[in-house]
Motif scaffolding. Structure first.
Motif, PDB file in Angstrom:
ATOM      1  N   TYR A 143       0.829  -1.214   0.000  1.00  0.00           N
ATOM      2  CA  TYR A 143       0.000   0.000   0.000  1.00  0.00           C
ATOM      3  C   TYR A 143       0.862   1.262   0.000  1.00  0.00           C
ATOM      4  O   TYR A 143       0.465   2.290   0.549  1.00  0.00           O
ATOM      5  CB  TYR A 143      -0.923  -0.010   1.226  1.00  0.00           C
ATOM      6  CG  TYR A 143      -2.131  -0.899   1.039  1.00  0.00           C
ATOM      7  CD1 TYR A 143      -3.313  -0.412   0.484  1.00  0.00           C
ATOM      8  CD2 TYR A 143      -2.081  -2.234   1.379  1.00  0.00           C
ATOM      9  CE1 TYR A 143      -4.408  -1.228   0.300  1.00  0.00           C
ATOM     10  CE2 TYR A 143      -3.177  -3.066   1.203  1.00  0.00           C
ATOM     11  CZ  TYR A 143      -4.332  -2.552   0.658  1.00  0.00           C
ATOM     12  OH  TYR A 143      -5.420  -3.367   0.471  1.00  0.00           O
ATOM     13  N   LYS A 191       1.666   3.459  -2.259  1.00  0.00           N
ATOM     14  CA  LYS A 191       1.078   4.647  -2.901  1.00  0.00           C
ATOM     15  C   LYS A 191       0.040   5.294  -1.994  1.00  0.00           C
ATOM     16  O   LYS A 191      -0.049   6.518  -1.907  1.00  0.00           O
ATOM     17  CB  LYS A 191       0.422   4.259  -4.230  1.00  0.00           C
ATOM     18  CG  LYS A 191       1.407   4.182  -5.376  1.00  0.00           C
ATOM     19  CD  LYS A 191       0.697   4.005  -6.682  1.00  0.00           C
ATOM     20  CE  LYS A 191       1.698   3.902  -7.811  1.00  0.00           C
ATOM     21  NZ  LYS A 191       1.060   3.534  -9.078  1.00  0.00           N
ATOM     22  N   CYS A 192      -0.750   4.472  -1.348  1.00  0.00           N
ATOM     23  CA  CYS A 192      -1.798   4.982  -0.455  1.00  0.00           C
ATOM     24  C   CYS A 192      -1.175   5.632   0.768  1.00  0.00           C
ATOM     25  O   CYS A 192      -1.561   6.730   1.167  1.00  0.00           O
ATOM     26  CB  CYS A 192      -2.708   3.823  -0.051  1.00  0.00           C
ATOM     27  SG  CYS A 192      -3.691   4.108   1.423  1.00  0.00           S
ATOM     28  N   ARG A 236      -2.616   8.318   3.269  1.00  0.00           N
ATOM     29  CA  ARG A 236      -3.871   7.831   3.860  1.00  0.00           C
ATOM     30  C   ARG A 236      -3.602   6.581   4.701  1.00  0.00           C
ATOM     31  O   ARG A 236      -2.547   5.973   4.606  1.00  0.00           O
ATOM     32  CB  ARG A 236      -4.886   7.560   2.748  1.00  0.00           C
ATOM     33  CG  ARG A 236      -5.381   8.860   2.122  1.00  0.00           C
ATOM     34  CD  ARG A 236      -6.337   8.618   0.994  1.00  0.00           C
ATOM     35  NE  ARG A 236      -5.644   8.158  -0.204  1.00  0.00           N
ATOM     36  CZ  ARG A 236      -6.225   7.482  -1.182  1.00  0.00           C
ATOM     37  NH1 ARG A 236      -7.506   7.178  -1.097  1.00  0.00           N
ATOM     38  NH2 ARG A 236      -5.545   7.100  -2.226  1.00  0.00           N
ATOM     39  N   VAL A 256      -4.278   2.753   6.446  1.00  0.00           N
ATOM     40  CA  VAL A 256      -4.672   1.399   6.044  1.00  0.00           C
ATOM     41  C   VAL A 256      -5.099   0.648   7.302  1.00  0.00           C
ATOM     42  O   VAL A 256      -4.413   0.712   8.331  1.00  0.00           O
ATOM     43  CB  VAL A 256      -3.508   0.656   5.353  1.00  0.00           C
ATOM     44  CG1 VAL A 256      -3.872  -0.800   5.093  1.00  0.00           C
ATOM     45  CG2 VAL A 256      -3.139   1.343   4.035  1.00  0.00           C
ATOM     46  N   CYS A 308      -7.647   1.169   1.530  1.00  0.00           N
ATOM     47  CA  CYS A 308      -7.067   2.477   1.818  1.00  0.00           C
ATOM     48  C   CYS A 308      -8.186   3.426   2.259  1.00  0.00           C
ATOM     49  O   CYS A 308      -9.202   3.555   1.575  1.00  0.00           O
ATOM     50  CB  CYS A 308      -6.421   2.974   0.521  1.00  0.00           C
ATOM     51  SG  CYS A 308      -5.380   4.367   0.738  1.00  0.00           S
ATOM     52  N   ASP A 368     -10.125   7.037   3.074  1.00  0.00           N
ATOM     53  CA  ASP A 368     -10.164   8.262   2.272  1.00  0.00           C
ATOM     54  C   ASP A 368      -9.358   9.357   2.984  1.00  0.00           C
ATOM     55  O   ASP A 368      -8.801   9.145   4.062  1.00  0.00           O
ATOM     56  CB  ASP A 368     -11.602   8.699   1.964  1.00  0.00           C
ATOM     57  CG  ASP A 368     -12.357   9.142   3.212  1.00  0.00           C
ATOM     58  OD1 ASP A 368     -11.705   9.423   4.232  1.00  0.00           O
ATOM     59  OD2 ASP A 368     -13.597   9.207   3.161  1.00  0.00           O
ATOM     60  N   TYR A 404     -13.087   4.828   6.380  1.00  0.00           N
ATOM     61  CA  TYR A 404     -12.927   3.612   5.581  1.00  0.00           C
ATOM     62  C   TYR A 404     -14.133   2.722   5.816  1.00  0.00           C
ATOM     63  O   TYR A 404     -14.855   2.877   6.798  1.00  0.00           O
ATOM     64  CB  TYR A 404     -11.637   2.873   5.970  1.00  0.00           C
ATOM     65  CG  TYR A 404     -11.695   2.179   7.303  1.00  0.00           C
ATOM     66  CD1 TYR A 404     -11.588   2.905   8.492  1.00  0.00           C
ATOM     67  CD2 TYR A 404     -11.879   0.803   7.395  1.00  0.00           C
ATOM     68  CE1 TYR A 404     -11.673   2.288   9.711  1.00  0.00           C
ATOM     69  CE2 TYR A 404     -11.960   0.173   8.618  1.00  0.00           C
ATOM     70  CZ  TYR A 404     -11.846   0.918   9.774  1.00  0.00           C
ATOM     71  OH  TYR A 404     -11.924   0.295  10.998  1.00  0.00           O
TER      72      TYR A 404
END
Lengths: 588, 182
Positions: free
Chosen positions: A191, A193-194, A227, A229, A452, A454, A459
């Motif tokens: 994750y 990128k998130c 963000r 997780v 992920c 917001d 979530y």
């Protein structure tokens, strides 16, 4: 040259005004050129000379467990640096009195704050250079102590760093980041990128004293924070399972061990414990092979835990029932191939039912049951149960396991696959096969995260996707009842019984190929996979220890299974069973 | 000579002075007042500008001071947050529970309110196999530990349990059963 008559003030005034006007026009012209025509270039030069660019780091998102406990978050760390060329005695004001502090004294104070020796600090700060790092990435408490020392030649750099408050708890799943803050393992990688967000940039102007000039800040790009997780892992349960596995692997002197807990109704992974494993705060302290998640990345022959699936396939195909009668010798010649298989221990020929075969984990018995179903159909079922395919999780480095193509299923493989040889599975695949049996024959996709969140941190719980009906509900129920007899009456199986609860399970002692010889070696992968409570199966617990050395069979993991299953049932407040297992003939 | 010269001057016709009308005194006074007013305005603007500049400069230093305070408070918050993280980590809690002689009861019992049925068999939490083990899970972030546990144990009279504290989670009998599985 004409001189004005002193008596002509009007003319003198006009001349003066004219000259002033010309000069003013020159100034205006120059001003216009500077402010309008050449403004951009001059602004750039000016800005370059006075502006200080600054990266606005995006704060990396937080990783939470299923209960909201923080497993990974971003904190500030501080590099403690000095300018050795400026190291000298200095004056410190203490209680309105100036106190002279020697270099040796300052080094001692720094050493105390940084948990170093004075000699080590002195070595770092001695020299003629302008930069020397005394210690990297100290925490805020040490930073505060250093700042309070007010040593003029010490300066600090703040750096965003990753903190894993619970250390190695779920370290194999959470993963870690590299020195640049990029996820390189586990969820941190999956994750990235998130979690990472996007760094921004701003510039501001400073005066001669280095203080920022108000209203001079120009934000070129805003930083977009990472963000969050949310994992499906329950950190408390994970910790308990890791404790048990650390103790078990140590006792069995195994290479490694794993314990996977699955919520049968949703496919959510509640714990994915391993030992040894990695503390993401200090991954360099773990061996490279211990820094991953074997639950997804390590495939091995399952051995006897696959016998459950062989029996379920035979029942589903109408070729057998839990009470199908089989004559079970110690040694049995495989039809069509010049090869005999034997059971693990010598025994006289026995008359067992399918249930009895699972109870005793007989190779010769299950091969006969498996042989009732065409091998092509049996292979298709194994495929449906998820063997040979990665899960939909997409965990970094996930192994697909091995399910040979039909063309590669030679005569022997067709038979030995009935008792878990010639195929390989990951621990998550093993656990999910049993999840399907506990869920009325519906195989779900395992879930590790709720995705992920917001930008507001909101979530949604990951929806339970429609599963795949691999066997009928009736077959699944029959299989569970057979597994219950393994726990009730099995020689090793009963060591995994949980008082007060109806539990079904299967043992497994799988041989491991020695790469040096290409043959099975003397060490085994011992497993114990079970479900409970049987009347309304809610959890799968799958325990494996690879290359157990002190106990060479699944007895070594029956006790750990019991403890982890007990803890799971207690954690989720599952009341004890109020029904009893039905009678099923195990012998005839 | 001197007499002749004097007599000569006296006979020369007097040169006519070029005269013109001066502006009225009232107008000049008005112009001067305007100039004075303008000068006062300029001076006032300059003084105002100076004041604003001083105020702005003060505000800048005040801002710098407040930002330094904010940094201090942020550092404080971080130190406290990390202490909380460390103290609430499973490793610290397990160690603390163990030092206090706490035992996980392996026999949970439930009371079903609807029919007031007791589910499970109540047993005292004495089974050493269910005892909380000492922590085996590494945590490099564990910088803060719950202190003074021993005095709490002593004051609660729990020191007698110290002998069983070293129990591990997994215990096996001396007998190892032969494997019927393969």
């Amino acid at each position: 040259m004409a001189y004005l008559n002193p008596g002509e003030p009007q003319k003198r005034l006009k001349l003066f005004v004219g000259i002033v006007t010309v000069i003013a026009l020159l100034f205006v012209g120059r001003l216009f050129y500077t402010q309008v025509i050449d403004a951009e270039r001059l602004n750039t030069i000016s800005s370059d000379q006075r502006s200080v660019p600054r990266t606005l780091p995006a704060i990396r998102g937080t990783i939470y467990d299923a209960e909201g406990k923080v497993l990974a978050k971003t904190v500030m760390r501080y590099d403690i640096n000095v300018a050795p060329s400026k190291v000298a005695e200095f004056t410190r004001t203490l209680n309105d009195q100036d106190v002279q502090v020697t270099v040796d004294q300052a080094a001692g104070e720094m050493a105390s704050a940084l948990s170093m020796t004075k000699a080590a600090v002195l070595k770092k700060i001695t020299g003629t250079g302008e930069y020397a790092q005394v210690k990297k990435r100290v925490d805020a408490a040490a930073y505060r102590q250093i700042k309070d020392l007010k040593i003029p030649w010490v300066y600090t750099d703040a750096i965003a760093d990753r903190l894993y408050p619970n250390g190695a708890v779920a370290g194999n799943i959470v993963g870690f980041v590299n020195a640049e803050g990029i996820g390189v393992a586990g969820i941190e990688q999956m994750y990235d990128k998130c979690l990472a967000g996007v760094s921004g940039q701003e510039t501001f102007e400073t005066g001669a004293d280095g203080i920022k000039i108000p209203e001079s800040t120009v934000t070129i790009t805003e930083a977009v924070p990472g963000r969050d997780v949310h994992l499906t892992i329950n950190a408390d349960l994970q910790y308990y399972a890791q404790q048990v596995m650390a103790s078990t692997v140590s006792y069995l002197r195994g290479d490694w061990g794993s314990a996977t807990i699955i919520d049968i109704k949703t496919g959510r992974i509640l714990a994915a414990a391993e030992a040894p494993t990695v503390d993401p705060n200090a991954p360099e302290k773990s061996k490279s092979e211990d820094r991953g998640a074997r639950i997804f990345q390590q495939a091995f022959e399952p051995g006897s835990t696959l016998k459950t699936i062989t029996a379920a396939i035979a029942i589903e195909e109408g070729k057998a029932t839990p009470e199908t009668k089989v004559t079970v010798p110690y040694s049995w010649p495989l039809p069509g191939v010049n090869y005999n298989i034997t059971d693990s221990h010598v025994h006289p020929t026995e008359q067992l039912t399918t249930t009895g075969i699972l109870r005793d984990s007989s190779n010769t018995g299950i091969a006969q049951i498996g042989g009732l179903v065409d091998y092509k159909i049996r292979r298709a079922y194994l495929d449906k149960f998820g063997l040979g395919s990665k899960t939909s999780i997409g965990f970094p480095g996930e192994h697909s396991g091995l399910l040979n193509t039909l063309e590669n299923w030679d005569g022997i493989k067709r038979w030995v696959s009935t008792f878990g040889q010639g195929v390989s599975v990951t621990p998550i695949q093993s656990a999910m096969m049993y999840q399907a049996l506990g869920n009325g024959g519906v195989l779900l996709e395992p879930t590790l995260t709720d995705g992920c969140a917001d930008e507001n941190g909101k979530y949604a719980t990951a929806p339970v996707k429609a599963g795949k009906q691999v066997v009928s509900a009736a077959t699944a129920e029959s299989t569970l009842l057979m597994l219950e007899k393994v726990v009730e009456h099995g020689g090793i199986g009963h060591y995994g019984a949980v008082p007060g609860y109806r539990i079904g399970a299967k043992t497994g002692t799988a041989q491991i190929t020695d790469p040096a010889t290409g043959r099975y070696g003397s060490l085994h992968a011992v497993s114990y996979i079970g479900l409970g409570p049987i009347e309304d199966a809610q959890f799968v617990v799958a325990v494996t220890v690879y290359k157990s050395r002190t106990i060479s069979n699944s007895f070594g993991v029956a006790g750990p299974f019991k403890k982890i299953m007990q803890q799971t049932l207690r954690t989720y407040r599952v009341p004890p069973s109020t029904t009893k297992s039905p009678n099923i003939a195990e012998e005839w | 000579m001197s007499t002749a010269r004097l007599s000569q001057r006296s006979v020369q016709p007097q040169q006519r002075v070029n005269l013109r009308a001066l502006p009225a005194m009232g107008a000049a006074r008005a112009n001067r007042s305007a100039m004075v007013f303008l000068a006062i305005c300029v001076a006032a603007i300059a003084v105002l500008n100076l004041c604003i500049h001083i105020m702005t400069s003060n505000a800048v230093y005040e801002l710098a001071d407040l930002q330094a305070q904010k940094r201090e408070l942020t550092t404080n918050a971080q130190i406290l947050s990390e202490q909380v993280d460390s103290l609430s980590s499973q490793q610290n809690l397990a160690d603390s529970a163990q030092k206090l002689g706490m035992i996980a009861n392996a026999n949970p019992v439930f009371l079903r309110i609807s029919d007031q049925t007791v589910l499970g068999q109540p047993k005292a939490a004495l089974d050493t196999s269910g005892r909380v083990a000492s922590n085996l899970i590494p945590n490099a972030a564990l910088t803060e530990r719950t202190g003074d546990i021993s005095s709490m144990v002593a004051s609660s009279g729990a020191s007698a349990t110290a002998a069983v504290v070293a129990e591990t989670v997994v215990s096996y009998g001396g007998q190892i059963a032969a494997s019927p599985t393969r």
